[in-house]
Design a protein around this motif. Structure first.
Motif, PDB file in Angstrom:
ATOM      1  N   PRO A 209       0.813  -1.229   0.000  1.00  0.00           N
ATOM      2  CA  PRO A 209       0.000   0.000   0.000  1.00  0.00           C
ATOM      3  C   PRO A 209       0.840   1.269   0.000  1.00  0.00           C
ATOM      4  CG  PRO A 209      -0.844  -1.587   1.589  1.00  0.00           C
ATOM      5  CD  PRO A 209       0.487  -2.091   1.150  1.00  0.00           C
ATOM      6  N   SER A 210       1.925   1.277   0.770  1.00  0.00           N
ATOM      7  CA  SER A 210       2.777   2.470   0.832  1.00  0.00           C
ATOM      8  C   SER A 210       3.445   2.750  -0.503  1.00  0.00           C
ATOM      9  CB  SER A 210       3.842   2.299   1.923  1.00  0.00           C
ATOM     10  OG  SER A 210       3.249   2.192   3.195  1.00  0.00           O
ATOM     11  N   VAL A 211       3.936   1.696  -1.146  1.00  0.00           N
ATOM     12  CA  VAL A 211       4.570   1.864  -2.463  1.00  0.00           C
ATOM     13  C   VAL A 211       3.543   2.364  -3.471  1.00  0.00           C
ATOM     14  CG1 VAL A 211       5.718   0.678  -4.371  1.00  0.00           C
ATOM     15  CG2 VAL A 211       6.343   0.135  -2.011  1.00  0.00           C
ATOM     16  N   LEU A 212       2.343   1.770  -3.450  1.00  0.00           N
ATOM     17  CA  LEU A 212       1.285   2.160  -4.383  1.00  0.00           C
ATOM     18  C   LEU A 212       0.899   3.626  -4.205  1.00  0.00           C
ATOM     19  CD1 LEU A 212      -0.892   1.361  -6.496  1.00  0.00           C
ATOM     20  CD2 LEU A 212      -2.361   0.743  -4.555  1.00  0.00           C
ATOM     21  N   ILE A 213       0.639   4.027  -2.963  1.00  0.00           N
ATOM     22  CA  ILE A 213       0.244   5.417  -2.695  1.00  0.00           C
ATOM     23  C   ILE A 213       1.370   6.370  -3.061  1.00  0.00           C
ATOM     24  CG2 ILE A 213      -0.349   7.051  -0.860  1.00  0.00           C
ATOM     25  CD1 ILE A 213      -1.773   4.684   0.552  1.00  0.00           C
ATOM     26  N   GLY A 214       2.594   6.014  -2.688  1.00  0.00           N
ATOM     27  CA  GLY A 214       3.728   6.870  -2.992  1.00  0.00           C
ATOM     28  C   GLY A 214       3.916   7.078  -4.478  1.00  0.00           C
ATOM     29  N   LEU A 215       3.796   6.007  -5.268  1.00  0.00           N
ATOM     30  CA  LEU A 215       3.973   6.121  -6.718  1.00  0.00           C
ATOM     31  C   LEU A 215       2.843   6.924  -7.366  1.00  0.00           C
ATOM     32  CD1 LEU A 215       5.242   2.536  -7.686  1.00  0.00           C
ATOM     33  CD2 LEU A 215       6.536   4.676  -7.744  1.00  0.00           C
ATOM     34  N   ILE A 216       1.609   6.710  -6.902  1.00  0.00           N
ATOM     35  CA  ILE A 216       0.480   7.468  -7.460  1.00  0.00           C
ATOM     36  C   ILE A 216       0.680   8.961  -7.233  1.00  0.00           C
ATOM     37  CG2 ILE A 216      -1.977   7.976  -7.167  1.00  0.00           C
ATOM     38  CD1 ILE A 216      -2.468   5.018  -6.693  1.00  0.00           C
ATOM     39  N   PHE A 217       1.051   9.323  -6.017  1.00  0.00           N
ATOM     40  CA  PHE A 217       1.234  10.736  -5.708  1.00  0.00           C
ATOM     41  C   PHE A 217       2.456  11.309  -6.410  1.00  0.00           C
ATOM     42  CE2 PHE A 217      -1.121  10.441  -1.361  1.00  0.00           C
ATOM     43  CZ  PHE A 217      -2.304  10.247  -2.059  1.00  0.00           C
ATOM     44  N   LEU A 218       3.522  10.514  -6.499  1.00  0.00           N
ATOM     45  CA  LEU A 218       4.760  10.988  -7.115  1.00  0.00           C
ATOM     46  C   LEU A 218       4.580  11.210  -8.611  1.00  0.00           C
ATOM     47  CD1 LEU A 218       7.797  11.592  -6.737  1.00  0.00           C
ATOM     48  CD2 LEU A 218       8.228   9.182  -7.281  1.00  0.00           C
ATOM     49  N   ILE A 219       3.943  10.251  -9.281  1.00  0.00           N
ATOM     50  CA  ILE A 219       3.792  10.336 -10.739  1.00  0.00           C
ATOM     51  C   ILE A 219       2.788  11.410 -11.127  1.00  0.00           C
ATOM     52  CG2 ILE A 219       3.182   9.072 -12.823  1.00  0.00           C
ATOM     53  CD1 ILE A 219       5.814   8.234 -11.385  1.00  0.00           C
ATOM     54  N   ASN A 220       1.670  11.469 -10.416  1.00  0.00           N
ATOM     55  CA  ASN A 220       0.636  12.441 -10.772  1.00  0.00           C
ATOM     56  C   ASN A 220       0.868  13.817 -10.150  1.00  0.00           C
ATOM     57  OD1 ASN A 220      -0.739  10.790 -12.446  1.00  0.00           O
ATOM     58  ND2 ASN A 220      -2.525  10.497 -11.148  1.00  0.00           N
TER      59      ASN A 220
END
Length: 442
Positions: A209-220
């Motif tokens: 979950p942390s990786v998923l949330i981090g990547l979503i916020f980082l990319i977008n």
């Protein structure tokens, strides 16, 4: 023609789910059967919660408790609490406890609701595909694939937590997609909440979950305030259980489950390069890290966990030459889609084909160097798998909960490659041929 096709598919899907439902019910009505293993332990913890409100075990035997749950005597009888436990993650046994407390035929009702939740998960997966602009027909096909997937068929028969993880992971996927499209506060909050629930359903997904949330916020490049919604919610959900453990065991460190020490020891000992594989649940023996003078008999589960952690850290510092071979063995095993030891069966064979396809998609996603939703989901699974494999180990069974993510990867890849249009063309051709054969000859 379309209605006939979907009627046939629905009947076949229902028959498969009914067959699995029957196998599960029969397994816990066989009074001569062996009542042991992970699935039974979840039942026992759920029974303790239902009767005492305490997360642990009753003093009655597993056979007695299961017989009482089947006969309706469980609601009438009084049980003595045996001991606290933190060996299992809390969400699944707490959910089971609801039915054990309310219904006379508790195991049957728990089985029934579990399958209704699986159907609900399929509908939510269907809605996720609709959000991503897939056609209704294609979304239905993948929702059916979600229901009949060999992994779900294998692990929905008993009371293992994998089938429930499958559902919670689907909810996380739904809100992650919504957050990807619109980072409003509700979507961000629910992504953090369901991410925490995933970890407390199956700690194998500690990093996902942390990786998923981090990547979503980082990319977008979402607003920084979103970090202060998603991650605190995620941390609070997990931290609530960690705090409970600290209150029960105030003299011990912070932990999610007391199995942490054992799973670390299984993934870090001298026999890992030889014994580690991606099939067996136990993998290498955790006892290999212990010293000859270690006394285990009088230790409770927390003390054993701490001892395993201590010995694991000592093993790593004292055997630096083995770190490389162990890491190579574990990581190679984690991403190897082929069973490293024999485990026959049609569902196992189909599962293997699925894993081969997912490995190819991982390679495709990495080489395309594009961090859209497909790339983010693929990278999330890859990075979280690397993390947990290094920390503990990674068997094929433990990755069953992430299958909804993998099915979405398949759908996104087929769409990007234009193969969904090809499938639609073949389907239309078959339908036209069928109509011609069924039409009256002049």
């Amino acid at each position: 023609m379309r209605k006939v096709f979907w009627f046939i598919v629905s009947v076949i899907t229902l028959l498969m789910l009914t067959y699995n439902f029957r196998l599960g019910v029969e397994a816990f009505h066989d009074t001569n059967g062996y009542f042991g293993g992970d699935s039974v332990d979840y039942i026992l913890v759920g029974a303790s919660i239902a009767k005492t409100g305490k997360y642990g075990h009753l003093k009655s035997t597993p056979r007695e408790i299961i017989a009482d749950l089947n006969s309706g005597e469980f609601l009438k009888k009084q049980y003595e609490f045996g001991n606290y436990s933190t060996w299992r993650p809390p969400i699944w046994p707490a959910f089971l406890a609801i039915f054990f407390k309310l219904f006379p035929n508790a195991l049957l009702m728990a089985h029934l609701v579990k399958f209704l939740l699986i159907l609900g998960g399929a509908y939510l997966f269907f809605r996720t595909l609709i959000l991503l602009k897939f056609s209704v027909s294609v979304s239905r096909i993948f929702a059916v694939f979600y229901l009949i997937h060999p992994t779900l068929q294998l692990y929905s028969r008993t009371f293992l937590s994998e089938s429930f993880t499958y559902l919670i992971m689907t909810i996380l996927l739904f809100y992650a997609v919504r957050t990807w499209q619109d980072s409003n506060k509700i979507n961000v909050f629910m992504t953090g909440l369901t991410g925490g629930l995933v970890v407390l359903t199956h700690p194998y997904y500690l990093a996902l979950p942390s990786v998923l949330i981090g990547l979503i916020f980082l990319i977008n490049k979402f607003k920084v305030t979103n970090y202060f919604i998603a991650f605190p919610v995620l941390t609070f959900v997990i931290g609530f259980w960690v705090l409970r453990n600290q209150m029960i065991y105030p003299e011990n460190g912070l932990f999610i489950t007391s199995s942490t020490g054992a799973v670390m020891a299984k993934g870090w000992n001298a026999k890992v390069p030889e014994l580690h594989n991606n099939v067996n649940g136990d993998l290498a023996d955790e006892g290999l890290v212990l010293k000859p003078d270690d006394q285990m008999a009088r230790l409770d589960e927390i003390e054993r966990s701490e001892l395993y952690q201590k010995r694991t850290k000592e093993f790593i510092t004292e055997n630096l030459n083995l770190i490389g071979p162990i890491l190579i063995r574990k990581l190679k095993s984690a991403f190897n889609p082929i069973r490293e030891i024999s485990k026959p069966g049609l569902l196992q064979n189909l599962n293997e084909l699925h894993r081969i396809l997912i490995l190819l998609i991982f390679i495709y996603a990495l080489f395309r160097r594009k961090l859209d939703l497909l790339g983010v989901i693929a990278l999330t699974i890859i990075l979280s798998t690397i993390f947990i494999t290094i920390l503990t180990y990674s068997g094929l069974r433990f990755r069953s909960g992430q299958v909804p993510f993998e099915i979405l990867l398949i759908a996104l890849t087929l769409k990007e490659l234009g193969l969904l249009n090809y499938i639609r063309t073949v389907k239309c051709s078959l339908a036209c041929s069928f109509r011609k054969k069924m039409s009256p000859q002049k």
